[in-house]
Motif scaffolding. Sequence first.
Motif, PDB file in Angstrom:
ATOM      1  N   ASP A  35      52.398   9.504  68.828  1.00  0.00           N
ATOM      2  CA  ASP A  35      52.751  10.809  68.275  1.00  0.00           C
ATOM      3  C   ASP A  35      52.762  11.869  69.369  1.00  0.00           C
ATOM      4  OD1 ASP A  35      52.762   9.547  65.865  1.00  0.00           O
ATOM      5  OD2 ASP A  35      50.908  10.464  65.121  1.00  0.00           O
ATOM      6  N   ARG A  36      53.690  12.808  69.249  1.00  0.00           N
ATOM      7  CA  ARG A  36      53.683  13.940  70.188  1.00  0.00           C
ATOM      8  C   ARG A  36      52.567  14.896  69.798  1.00  0.00           C
ATOM      9  NH1 ARG A  36      58.252  14.976  67.153  1.00  0.00           N
ATOM     10  NH2 ARG A  36      59.510  13.953  68.744  1.00  0.00           N
TER      11      ARG A  36
ATOM     12  N   PRO B  20      53.343  -0.440  63.079  1.00  0.00           N
ATOM     13  CA  PRO B  20      52.453   0.681  62.791  1.00  0.00           C
ATOM     14  C   PRO B  20      52.885   1.421  61.529  1.00  0.00           C
ATOM     15  CG  PRO B  20      53.979   1.265  64.533  1.00  0.00           C
ATOM     16  CD  PRO B  20      54.210  -0.182  64.233  1.00  0.00           C
ATOM     17  N   PRO B  21      51.961   2.109  60.868  1.00  0.00           N
ATOM     18  CA  PRO B  21      52.273   2.795  59.603  1.00  0.00           C
ATOM     19  C   PRO B  21      52.914   4.162  59.821  1.00  0.00           C
ATOM     20  CG  PRO B  21      49.947   3.012  60.087  1.00  0.00           C
ATOM     21  CD  PRO B  21      50.511   2.150  61.168  1.00  0.00           C
ATOM     22  N   VAL B  22      54.140   4.179  60.352  1.00  0.00           N
ATOM     23  CA  VAL B  22      54.886   5.423  60.547  1.00  0.00           C
ATOM     24  C   VAL B  22      56.276   5.257  59.942  1.00  0.00           C
ATOM     25  CG1 VAL B  22      53.631   6.030  62.652  1.00  0.00           C
ATOM     26  CG2 VAL B  22      55.772   4.744  62.824  1.00  0.00           C
TER      27      VAL B  22
ATOM     28  N   ASN C 161      59.636   9.167  70.323  1.00  0.00           N
ATOM     29  CA  ASN C 161      60.781   9.165  69.419  1.00  0.00           C
ATOM     30  C   ASN C 161      61.157   7.792  68.874  1.00  0.00           C
ATOM     31  OD1 ASN C 161      61.890  12.122  69.867  1.00  0.00           O
ATOM     32  ND2 ASN C 161      61.274  11.327  71.865  1.00  0.00           N
ATOM     33  N   ILE C 162      60.442   6.763  69.293  1.00  0.00           N
ATOM     34  CA  ILE C 162      60.763   5.397  68.896  1.00  0.00           C
ATOM     35  C   ILE C 162      59.499   4.617  68.565  1.00  0.00           C
ATOM     36  CG2 ILE C 162      62.816   5.356  70.378  1.00  0.00           C
ATOM     37  CD1 ILE C 162      61.114   3.377  72.185  1.00  0.00           C
TER      38      ILE C 162
ATOM     39  N   LYS D 194      62.314  11.706  61.708  1.00  0.00           N
ATOM     40  CA  LYS D 194      61.896  13.024  62.207  1.00  0.00           C
ATOM     41  C   LYS D 194      60.487  13.327  61.733  1.00  0.00           C
ATOM     42  CE  LYS D 194      64.934  15.709  64.488  1.00  0.00           C
ATOM     43  NZ  LYS D 194      64.586  16.569  65.632  1.00  0.00           N
ATOM     44  N   TYR D 195      59.672  13.843  62.611  1.00  0.00           N
ATOM     45  CA  TYR D 195      58.308  14.248  62.238  1.00  0.00           C
ATOM     46  C   TYR D 195      57.915  15.472  63.036  1.00  0.00           C
ATOM     47  CZ  TYR D 195      56.601  11.984  66.556  1.00  0.00           C
ATOM     48  OH  TYR D 195      56.364  11.627  67.864  1.00  0.00           O
TER      49      TYR D 195
END
Length: 393
Positions: free
Chosen positions: A192-193, A216-218, A373-374, A392-393
Amino acid sequence: MLSALRAKASTNNTAVLAGSDLDQEYLTNITVGGQTFPVIVDTGSSDTWLIKKGFKCFNLTGTPETEETCAFGSAGFDTAASKTFKSFPKVSFNISYGDGEFLSGGVGFDTVSAGGVTVTQQEIGTPDLAAWNGDGVNSGLLGLAYSGLTSVFNTTDPTKASNANHIPYDPFFFTAVKQGVVTNPFFSIALDRPASLTVNVTVDPNLGYVAFGGMPPVALDKTAVTVPIQGYSATTGDPSTTNAVYFYYTLDVAGYVFSGSTSVETANNNTILDTGTTLNYFPTKVAKAYNAGFVPKAKYNEDEGLYYVDCDATPPAFSVNLGGKLFPIDARDQILDAGTDDAGKVLCISGTQDGGADTAENVFILGDVFLHNIVPTFNIKTNELTITRRAKY
């Protein structure tokens, strides 16, 4: 391929990542011999190592310093207190990193756990000499690349370490696959950023995941591509597909897409995915052309070898072409906090920097700026990378 991965990954072992050092490093906890430490998660190297209790600290020029100067997050791994540690005699651990940091010392075997995965008799480095620019949190590193990058040598004198006396061994995840303690022979990472440019905490929790044997849970986008991991010639060291050996997670880049990129040669086949590097490092012509597109333009500092930008600048749009699919980099990832100047003004740098001439011996890097981003999935059995765009997050 993405749907197949999701189907296979119904059960997985997932470690939560935390950010440190202004969220420029991603850490997770590992337990070795019953002792737990935060360590850097690194797909750009292969060794699992912990600084040994009683270590000696040096600066990057080799001058002795106090332990506090190296800024490890603990007094170190106490090998004597581990009931499962076994020393590996008559060998040495010796590693240097691109920023000048280096470590050397002993080697041993122990039980290692990360993200719910436990392996036995894992070979690890236990360096007792270190030049380390620590963050005050981590005490070592979890390397996830191939055995060709491991750093154990058949000599008790680390200064005599060479390719001739290199002793490759299985890194942590490779051991987990061999011991059958993960469901699938791949792992995936989501970084995550940071929430903002300036982070005023030592550790930023819940900043991503590494999933061993799963996903992963994203949230993910539908855009995905599977590409071969690029091997290297055993004789020349250049990227190769014939009688190749594997070191990094290297992939072919079809091109970088940004305003003006059609007039710049952008493709190269010696680029790695590296969670241990914050910035992207691209060929000189690519970095120069891209940074000229910032509004206002980025300024190159010759002494530091960095492109500086205004913290409120507008970055040009940028995408990476992998296997014919475009993977954009969010504009928020292209401006990074670089501390303050003598007057207390916040400084910022570009997320895309000069990695040198586009020659075979240069390794270019898709670092955290891209990885935000990936979700990359690293399959060590098929030697393939699946790149999936994040929602997008």
